[in-house]
Design a protein around this motif. Structure first.
Motif, PDB file in Angstrom:
ATOM      1  N   GLN A 122      -3.204   5.501 -11.111  1.00  0.00           N
ATOM      2  CA  GLN A 122      -4.118   4.883 -10.138  1.00  0.00           C
ATOM      3  C   GLN A 122      -3.570   3.543  -9.653  1.00  0.00           C
ATOM      4  OE1 GLN A 122      -6.250   2.102 -11.641  1.00  0.00           O
ATOM      5  NE2 GLN A 122      -6.594   1.476  -9.537  1.00  0.00           N
ATOM      6  N   ASP A 123      -3.140   2.696 -10.576  1.00  0.00           N
ATOM      7  CA  ASP A 123      -2.666   1.363 -10.206  1.00  0.00           C
ATOM      8  C   ASP A 123      -1.365   1.427  -9.415  1.00  0.00           C
ATOM      9  OD1 ASP A 123      -2.932  -1.459 -10.191  1.00  0.00           O
ATOM     10  OD2 ASP A 123      -1.445  -1.604 -11.770  1.00  0.00           O
ATOM     11  N   SER A 124      -0.508   2.393  -9.763  1.00  0.00           N
ATOM     12  CA  SER A 124       0.761   2.536  -9.055  1.00  0.00           C
ATOM     13  C   SER A 124       0.541   2.950  -7.603  1.00  0.00           C
ATOM     14  CB  SER A 124       1.641   3.568  -9.767  1.00  0.00           C
ATOM     15  OG  SER A 124       2.035   3.115 -11.037  1.00  0.00           O
ATOM     16  N   PHE A 125      -0.301   3.958  -7.383  1.00  0.00           N
ATOM     17  CA  PHE A 125      -0.598   4.403  -6.016  1.00  0.00           C
ATOM     18  C   PHE A 125      -1.325   3.301  -5.240  1.00  0.00           C
ATOM     19  CE2 PHE A 125       0.472   8.624  -7.447  1.00  0.00           C
ATOM     20  CZ  PHE A 125       0.872   9.296  -6.290  1.00  0.00           C
ATOM     21  N   GLU A 126      -2.235   2.625  -5.916  1.00  0.00           N
ATOM     22  CA  GLU A 126      -2.995   1.551  -5.266  1.00  0.00           C
ATOM     23  C   GLU A 126      -2.069   0.450  -4.768  1.00  0.00           C
ATOM     24  OE1 GLU A 126      -5.914  -1.902  -6.933  1.00  0.00           O
ATOM     25  OE2 GLU A 126      -6.599   0.154  -7.336  1.00  0.00           O
ATOM     26  N   THR A 127      -1.142   0.018  -5.626  1.00  0.00           N
ATOM     27  CA  THR A 127      -0.216  -1.052  -5.246  1.00  0.00           C
ATOM     28  C   THR A 127       0.726  -0.599  -4.140  1.00  0.00           C
ATOM     29  OG1 THR A 127      -0.280  -1.811  -7.548  1.00  0.00           O
ATOM     30  CG2 THR A 127       1.434  -2.735  -6.132  1.00  0.00           C
ATOM     31  N   ALA A 128       1.175   0.650  -4.216  1.00  0.00           N
ATOM     32  CA  ALA A 128       2.076   1.180  -3.181  1.00  0.00           C
ATOM     33  C   ALA A 128       1.393   1.179  -1.816  1.00  0.00           C
ATOM     34  CB  ALA A 128       2.521   2.588  -3.550  1.00  0.00           C
ATOM     35  N   LEU A 129       0.119   1.589  -1.778  1.00  0.00           N
ATOM     36  CA  LEU A 129      -0.625   1.595  -0.518  1.00  0.00           C
ATOM     37  C   LEU A 129      -0.831   0.169  -0.014  1.00  0.00           C
ATOM     38  CD1 LEU A 129      -2.341   2.941   1.676  1.00  0.00           C
ATOM     39  CD2 LEU A 129      -4.289   2.888   0.092  1.00  0.00           C
ATOM     40  N   ASN A 130      -1.267  -0.718  -0.893  1.00  0.00           N
ATOM     41  CA  ASN A 130      -1.518  -2.106  -0.493  1.00  0.00           C
ATOM     42  C   ASN A 130      -0.264  -2.769   0.072  1.00  0.00           C
ATOM     43  OD1 ASN A 130      -4.147  -1.868  -1.444  1.00  0.00           O
ATOM     44  ND2 ASN A 130      -3.721  -2.860  -3.397  1.00  0.00           N
ATOM     45  N   SER A 131       0.833  -2.666  -0.666  1.00  0.00           N
ATOM     46  CA  SER A 131       2.038  -3.406  -0.300  1.00  0.00           C
ATOM     47  C   SER A 131       2.707  -2.848   0.961  1.00  0.00           C
ATOM     48  CB  SER A 131       3.030  -3.392  -1.471  1.00  0.00           C
ATOM     49  OG  SER A 131       4.073  -4.320  -1.247  1.00  0.00           O
ATOM     50  N   LYS A 149       9.005   4.671   7.050  1.00  0.00           N
ATOM     51  CA  LYS A 149       9.939   3.593   6.737  1.00  0.00           C
ATOM     52  C   LYS A 149       9.307   2.621   5.742  1.00  0.00           C
ATOM     53  CE  LYS A 149      13.508   0.753   7.597  1.00  0.00           C
ATOM     54  NZ  LYS A 149      14.911   1.073   7.303  1.00  0.00           N
ATOM     55  N   CYS A 150       8.053   2.246   6.005  1.00  0.00           N
ATOM     56  CA  CYS A 150       7.350   1.304   5.121  1.00  0.00           C
ATOM     57  C   CYS A 150       7.097   1.907   3.738  1.00  0.00           C
ATOM     58  CB  CYS A 150       6.029   0.878   5.755  1.00  0.00           C
ATOM     59  SG  CYS A 150       6.218  -0.112   7.262  1.00  0.00           S
ATOM     60  N   ILE A 151       6.723   3.184   3.702  1.00  0.00           N
ATOM     61  CA  ILE A 151       6.471   3.851   2.417  1.00  0.00           C
ATOM     62  C   ILE A 151       7.759   3.952   1.604  1.00  0.00           C
ATOM     63  CG2 ILE A 151       5.859   6.050   1.331  1.00  0.00           C
ATOM     64  CD1 ILE A 151       3.825   6.449   3.584  1.00  0.00           C
ATOM     65  N   LYS A 152       8.843   4.323   2.281  1.00  0.00           N
ATOM     66  CA  LYS A 152      10.116   4.522   1.579  1.00  0.00           C
ATOM     67  C   LYS A 152      10.671   3.215   1.021  1.00  0.00           C
ATOM     68  CE  LYS A 152      14.877   6.082   2.318  1.00  0.00           C
ATOM     69  NZ  LYS A 152      15.862   6.583   3.320  1.00  0.00           N
ATOM     70  N   GLU A 153      10.681   2.158   1.836  1.00  0.00           N
ATOM     71  CA  GLU A 153      11.367   0.931   1.445  1.00  0.00           C
ATOM     72  C   GLU A 153      10.463  -0.106   0.783  1.00  0.00           C
ATOM     73  OE1 GLU A 153      14.105  -0.772   4.120  1.00  0.00           O
ATOM     74  OE2 GLU A 153      14.866   1.143   4.843  1.00  0.00           O
ATOM     75  N   SER A 154       9.140   0.055   0.942  1.00  0.00           N
ATOM     76  CA  SER A 154       8.215  -0.879   0.297  1.00  0.00           C
ATOM     77  C   SER A 154       7.323  -0.175  -0.720  1.00  0.00           C
ATOM     78  CB  SER A 154       7.343  -1.562   1.357  1.00  0.00           C
ATOM     79  OG  SER A 154       6.325  -2.332   0.756  1.00  0.00           O
ATOM     80  N   GLY A 155       6.712   0.944  -0.299  1.00  0.00           N
ATOM     81  CA  GLY A 155       5.754   1.636  -1.149  1.00  0.00           C
ATOM     82  C   GLY A 155       6.350   2.150  -2.448  1.00  0.00           C
ATOM     83  N   ILE A 156       7.540   2.714  -2.387  1.00  0.00           N
ATOM     84  CA  ILE A 156       8.155   3.292  -3.593  1.00  0.00           C
ATOM     85  C   ILE A 156       8.461   2.203  -4.615  1.00  0.00           C
ATOM     86  CG2 ILE A 156      10.207   4.467  -4.482  1.00  0.00           C
ATOM     87  CD1 ILE A 156      10.214   6.177  -1.978  1.00  0.00           C
ATOM     88  N   THR A 157       9.003   1.067  -4.140  1.00  0.00           N
ATOM     89  CA  THR A 157       9.291  -0.035  -5.066  1.00  0.00           C
ATOM     90  C   THR A 157       8.007  -0.576  -5.677  1.00  0.00           C
ATOM     91  OG1 THR A 157      11.151  -0.642  -3.627  1.00  0.00           O
ATOM     92  CG2 THR A 157      10.491  -2.232  -5.295  1.00  0.00           C
ATOM     93  N   ALA A 158       6.984  -0.757  -4.841  1.00  0.00           N
ATOM     94  CA  ALA A 158       5.701  -1.267  -5.342  1.00  0.00           C
ATOM     95  C   ALA A 158       5.049  -0.290  -6.313  1.00  0.00           C
ATOM     96  CB  ALA A 158       4.758  -1.543  -4.163  1.00  0.00           C
ATOM     97  N   PHE A 159       5.256   1.007  -6.082  1.00  0.00           N
ATOM     98  CA  PHE A 159       4.690   2.033  -6.964  1.00  0.00           C
ATOM     99  C   PHE A 159       5.155   1.822  -8.406  1.00  0.00           C
ATOM    100  CE2 PHE A 159       4.910   6.068  -9.202  1.00  0.00           C
ATOM    101  CZ  PHE A 159       3.701   6.666  -8.913  1.00  0.00           C
ATOM    102  N   PHE A 160       6.425   1.489  -8.564  1.00  0.00           N
ATOM    103  CA  PHE A 160       6.972   1.366  -9.912  1.00  0.00           C
ATOM    104  C   PHE A 160       6.801  -0.039 -10.497  1.00  0.00           C
ATOM    105  CE2 PHE A 160       9.355   5.113  -8.358  1.00  0.00           C
ATOM    106  CZ  PHE A 160       9.029   5.994  -9.361  1.00  0.00           C
ATOM    107  N   THR A 161       6.864  -1.075  -9.659  1.00  0.00           N
ATOM    108  CA  THR A 161       6.685  -2.432 -10.189  1.00  0.00           C
ATOM    109  C   THR A 161       5.216  -2.758 -10.398  1.00  0.00           C
ATOM    110  OG1 THR A 161       6.651  -3.415  -7.965  1.00  0.00           O
ATOM    111  CG2 THR A 161       8.785  -3.250  -9.076  1.00  0.00           C
ATOM    112  N   ARG A 162       4.320  -2.068  -9.648  1.00  0.00           N
ATOM    113  CA  ARG A 162       2.866  -2.244  -9.764  1.00  0.00           C
ATOM    114  C   ARG A 162       2.464  -3.707  -9.564  1.00  0.00           C
ATOM    115  NH1 ARG A 162       1.361   0.997 -15.212  1.00  0.00           N
ATOM    116  NH2 ARG A 162      -0.740   0.328 -14.655  1.00  0.00           N
ATOM    117  N   SER A 163       3.139  -4.371  -8.617  1.00  0.00           N
ATOM    118  CA  SER A 163       2.834  -5.773  -8.331  1.00  0.00           C
ATOM    119  C   SER A 163       3.094  -6.070  -6.864  1.00  0.00           C
ATOM    120  CB  SER A 163       3.685  -6.690  -9.221  1.00  0.00           C
ATOM    121  OG  SER A 163       3.549  -8.036  -8.820  1.00  0.00           O
ATOM    122  N   SER A 164       2.033  -6.310  -6.102  1.00  0.00           N
ATOM    123  CA  SER A 164       2.193  -6.653  -4.688  1.00  0.00           C
ATOM    124  C   SER A 164       2.920  -7.976  -4.524  1.00  0.00           C
ATOM    125  CB  SER A 164       0.817  -6.737  -4.009  1.00  0.00           C
ATOM    126  OG  SER A 164       0.199  -5.476  -3.947  1.00  0.00           O
ATOM    127  N   ALA A 165       2.625  -8.926  -5.415  1.00  0.00           N
ATOM    128  CA  ALA A 165       3.240 -10.248  -5.311  1.00  0.00           C
ATOM    129  C   ALA A 165       4.753 -10.176  -5.525  1.00  0.00           C
ATOM    130  CB  ALA A 165       2.605 -11.202  -6.314  1.00  0.00           C
TER     131      ALA A 165
END
Length: 412
Positions: free
Chosen positions: A375-384, A247-263
């Motif tokens: 790298q940055d996209s996966f990193e942000t997706a994991l973090n967020s 659930k978290c990966i689908k609704e948060s991780g995917i968006t963060a992957f493309f925006t590349r911004s946790s904030a």
């Protein structure tokens, strides 16, 4: 036109982003010179995110503290502990994976324009200076550590303010969150421009040439997301963690992957926490805090790239030194958020642990910027996505202790 817009909106953000991604790749491969104007879309998108994110964090945290009711118990201690454990575990996993699957690099000149920290003392000094930074300067330079501290101070100072003042701060916070959702609606067009620029600048070959390094980096991040994090969550809630993880990966991780911004992904995470039925007094603080200090992906990047240059130079690393590297990577990752270049610019600091000269370490930073599109996209997706995951795990643990049923499958 109206029908086209309706169909476009019906697709959903993830499908829209995929379409933008495909178009960006197609234009970069087929007509790189004729479609140069789409680059501006990526610059506008990133610029809008950078503009709104610092102010958003300030008002979100301030509003959460101002609205907090005295005597209301939160899960912040458990959440912060999970953030720290998760970041250290990520660094340790990256070190172990680098031992099992050693990667070497062909170093080239590059990244001479970047300045790396000189040591741990300098990192801590910078961190402390960021804490006492002028609030206007902190917002201007996207110093999220400083922004977080000022938000907490102002929130505490305004706890005794009239209800009208508290409501105004809350309304501003809601308005900024709404603006971010508007910006994210343009993500498909922004990503089309970003992908086009990345491919035309570095070329597809630049990514393929570092395939083994990318595989190790992304493998560690996927292992953390799909194995280590679920084990941590299971230890907290004693139930199948995967419905919540996905659930978290689908609704948060995917968006963060493309925006590349946790904030800029904070409003997405806040909405997800609301849908999960979590306590707003906890997640309204833990989510902005997580975007600043919960950096498992950054810890992996620092560890893997550091050990890649260690392997390249033939340096032998013993177990105690590897553990020290894990601790150093975890601490550095927490302090790197808000710094331009993020985790990459802290690689020379970790490399100095092995006596590697700054000139060589900065070449690895250059490699990091080349593979950064993935790298940055996966990193942000994991973090967020982990911000929400750990916030939920801490609260569900309390539910379990109180005998309240945790129906994760219904929200997955």
């Amino acid at each position: 036109m109206k029908n086209i817009l309706n169909k476009w909106n019906y697709l959903g953000l993830v499908k829209q982003i995929i379409i933008g991604l495909v178009i960006g790749i197609a234009l970069a491969v087929s007509i790189p010179e004729g479609a140069k104007s789409v680059v501006i879309l990526g610059s506008l998108f990133v610029g809008a995110l950078k503009a709104i994110a610092p102010v958003l964090v300030l008002f979100l945290v301030m509003s959460a503290i101002v609205q907090h009711k005295s005597g209301h118990k939160t899960n912040m201690k458990s959440i912060i502990l999970l953030y720290l454990v998760g970041t250290f575990l990520a660094a340790l996993i990256a070190v172990l994976a680098s031992y099992i699957f050693p990667v070497s690099l062909t170093l080239k000149e590059g990244a001479e324009g970047f300045t790396a920290p000189g040591g741990v003392i300098e990192v801590l000094r910078t961190l402390l200076l960021n804490v006492v930074d002028n609030p206007v300067n902190a917002i201007t330079n996207a110093n999220y550590i400083g922004i977080l501290v000022w938000a907490i101070i102002l929130g505490l100072a305004l706890r005794g303010a009239p209800d009208t003042t508290k409501m105004m701060i809350s309304n501003i916070s809601d308005a900024l969150s709404k603006i971010v959702t508007w910006v994210i609606k343009f993500a498909p067009f922004g990503i089309m421009g970003l992908v086009f620029e990345s491919i035309t600048t570095n070329g597809l070959d630049s990514l393929l040439s570092y395939g083994s390094l990318l595989a190790l980096l992304l493998g560690c991040m996927l292992f953390m997301a799909l194995v280590a994090n679920p084990l941590i969550v299971f230890a907290m809630i004693r139930q199948n963690p995967y419905p919540l993880v996905f659930k978290c990966i689908k609704e948060s991780g995917i968006t963060a992957f493309f925006t590349r911004s946790s904030a800029s992904n904070i409003p997405v995470n806040m909405k997800l926490c609301e849908n999960l039925g979590l306590d707003k007094n906890s997640y309204s603080v833990s989510i902005p805090l997580g975007a600043t200090v919960n950096m498992a992906g950054a810890a992996i990047t620092i560890s893997v790239l550091t050990l890649a240059v260690v392997n390249t130079l033939g340096i032998q690393v013993d177990l105690p030194t590897a553990i020290i590297l894990s601790v150093l990577a975890a601490v550095s990752a927490c302090g790197a958020s808000g710094v331009a270049g993020g985790s990459l610019l802290l690689i020379p600091l970790a490399a100095s642990l092995f006596g590697i000269p700054n000139e060589i370490a900065m070449q690895v930073v250059a490699v990091g910027f080349i593979i950064g599109v993935l790298q940055d996209s996966f990193e942000t997706a994991l973090n967020s996505s982990t911000d929400v995951l750990f916030t939920a795990a801490a609260e569900y643990k309390n539910w379990r202790k109180k005998g309240k049923k945790i129906e994760i499958r219904k929200v997955a």
